[in-house]
Design an enzyme around this catalytic site. Structure first.
Site, short mmCIF file in Angstrom:
data_model
loop_
_atom_site.label_atom_id
_atom_site.label_comp_id
_atom_site.label_asym_id
_atom_site.label_seq_id
_atom_site.Cartn_x
_atom_site.Cartn_y
_atom_site.Cartn_z
N SER A 201 -40.33 -5.34 -95.62
CA SER A 201 -40.28 -4.61 -94.08
C SER A 201 -41.32 -3.85 -94.16
O SER A 201 -42.55 -4.21 -94.25
CB SER A 201 -39.06 -3.76 -94.33
N ASP A 297 -36.22 -12.37 -87.02
CA ASP A 297 -36.02 -11.20 -87.60
C ASP A 297 -35.19 -10.23 -87.10
O ASP A 297 -35.30 -9.76 -85.82
CB ASP A 297 -37.43 -10.41 -88.04
N HIS A 364 -33.12 -10.33 -92.79
CA HIS A 364 -34.35 -9.18 -92.74
C HIS A 364 -34.40 -8.97 -94.32
O HIS A 364 -33.32 -8.52 -94.88
CB HIS A 364 -34.18 -8.17 -92.01
#
Length: 419
Positions: A201, A297, A364
């Site tokens: 991330s 995502d 994610h």
């Protein structure tokens, strides 16, 4: 009584897992979701508490303050280190923690009172799973390496260098990066014969932005590569036709003084906020780089493509939380986003030194969890999972350009569903 205790324990475990997922996803776009309202499809694959899980202690970087390398609140940065052994004694895997960004004084003031902005609130021990696991059956290529997790407490992907003394905020992410690298070099990383920089991330963005700097720490004889998981944030139009993500990145760059740490090759062509987008940087990264990303995502859908702030009538509310409730027009919009992602990596993927694994899932961060990294039923593209793909690429066993067919063809996904 025993079965009731087991049920409570399992529920608590899932709450902890979801809390980790939500922290990974930033406060933007997800602040209205209750932790117990999130269901992870991966539960059916057996992802749960593991009595043999490795817990690793927290280390503060005591020399960092003298360099001005401090968290948002001025506290010391920190990391977790589990030593390698045997064939991995001189191999190092560095993972940059993710956790969104703060783009306003208000958000950063809030953040500095959490473990995303202060080491005072960080856990004294954290679990090493997925790519950080010490078990060969969970992490066959990196289990005996020196494995490090650098905690994220600056709010700008280890890239800022500024401060706001009125609000008592220190934006020192780039200094934290260098202080952490100096600390690890003193811990033996200067002996490394192979090294891998990874991140998920916001940490995945950092692993791209800091990749060549990482390479430059080592002699040319050291095998050095980088891995970005869920870091390919796109400068894509949202459902209103606007640029939610671009506006957010512009605020981050301006607030935290990120411009000086961005790639010069990009800055000569584009403004700083655009050079914070990995899509504009990946082609100029000289070090071999691997991208792991989902084509749909969850964070980008929740916070940048269809956030509640630009959906006043709630048309996207169900789809945003559960992909199975998306209408055909909404799926078409998301297919367009996938197309943009594939187009953005076309040149990058054409280089033999790089690798890609893009699966058509609604998730994610897939390298941090056992069930998606190297579980019995982990996600696959052309019958090859993420851990095997990354390992084959890192050790030059084969080139990896794994791009999934569009949704709904993939039945190996571990999707996130927000109830």
């Amino acid at each position: 009584m025993i079965s009731e205790m087991r049920a409570k324990s399992k529920k608590l475990w899932w709450v902890l897992i979801v809390m980790r997922i939500l922290w990974c996803c930033s406060v933007h776009g997800l602040e209205g979701l209750n932790v117990t309202d999130v269901h992870v499809e991966a539960e059916k694959y057996g992802y749960g508490a593991n009595s043999r899980s490795l817990m690793v202690g927290l280390n503060l970087i005591y020399g960092a303050a003298a360099k001005g390398a401090v968290c948002l609140d001025g506290s010391l940065p920190a990391y977790h280190l589990h030593r390698g052994y045997g064939s991995g004694t001189n191999s190092w895997l560095i993972q940059l923690e993710g956790g969104g960004w703060c783009d306003t004084i208000r958000n950063c003031v809030y953040r500095k009172k959490t473990h995303r902005g202060s080491s005072k609130y960080m856990e004294k021990e954290i679990e090493f799973t997925g790519i950080l696991s010490n078990r060969p059956d969970e992490n066959p290529d990196f289990f005996n390496w020196n494995r490090v997790k650098i905690r994220y407490c600056d709010g700008a992907s280890f890239s800022g260098d500024s401060q706001n003394m009125v609000a008592q905020l220190y934006f020192r992410g780039h200094r934290i990066w260098y202080a952490a690298m100096e600390e690890l070099m003193s811990q033996g990383m200067h002996h490394a014969n192979q090294a891998l920089l990874s991140g998920c991330s916001a940490g995945g963005v950092a692993s791209i932005l800091r990749c060549d700097e990482f390479r430059n720490l080592f002699p040319g004889t050291t095998r050095v590569k980088c891995l970005s998981d869920a870091g390919l944030f796109l400068d894509a139009r949202d459902i209103s036709g606007g640029r939610t993500m671009r506006r957010m990145f512009q605020r981050i760059v301006n607030l935290q003084g990120v411009g000086n740490s961005l790639a010069r090759s990009c800055m000569s062509r584009l403004n700083p906020s655009l050079c914070f987008f990995p899509q504009h940087v990946i082609n100029s990264v000289k070090t071999p780089l691997f991208l792991v990303n989902t084509a749909y995502d969850s964070w980008q859908i929740q916070a940048s493509l269809a956030p509640p702030t630009i959906d006043p009538h709630g048309y996207w509310n169900d789809c945003r939380k559960n992909y199975a409730r998306c209408s055909s027009s909404q799926i078409n919009f998301l297919q367009g986003f996938r197309f943009q992602m594939l187009r953005s990596i076309k040149q990058f993927a054409g280089s033999f030194k790089n690798g890609v694994f893009i699966n058509s899932c609604f998730a994610h961060c897939q390298t941090e969890r056992h069930d998606t990294w190297f579980g019995l039923n982990s996600p696959r593209v052309r019958n090859k999972g993420i851990a095997q793909s990354v390992g084959d690429w890192y050790f030059d066993r084969s080139g990896i350009r794994a791009i999934d067919c569009p949704y709904p063809c993939d039945n190996t996904c571990h999707n996130l569903v927000f109830k």
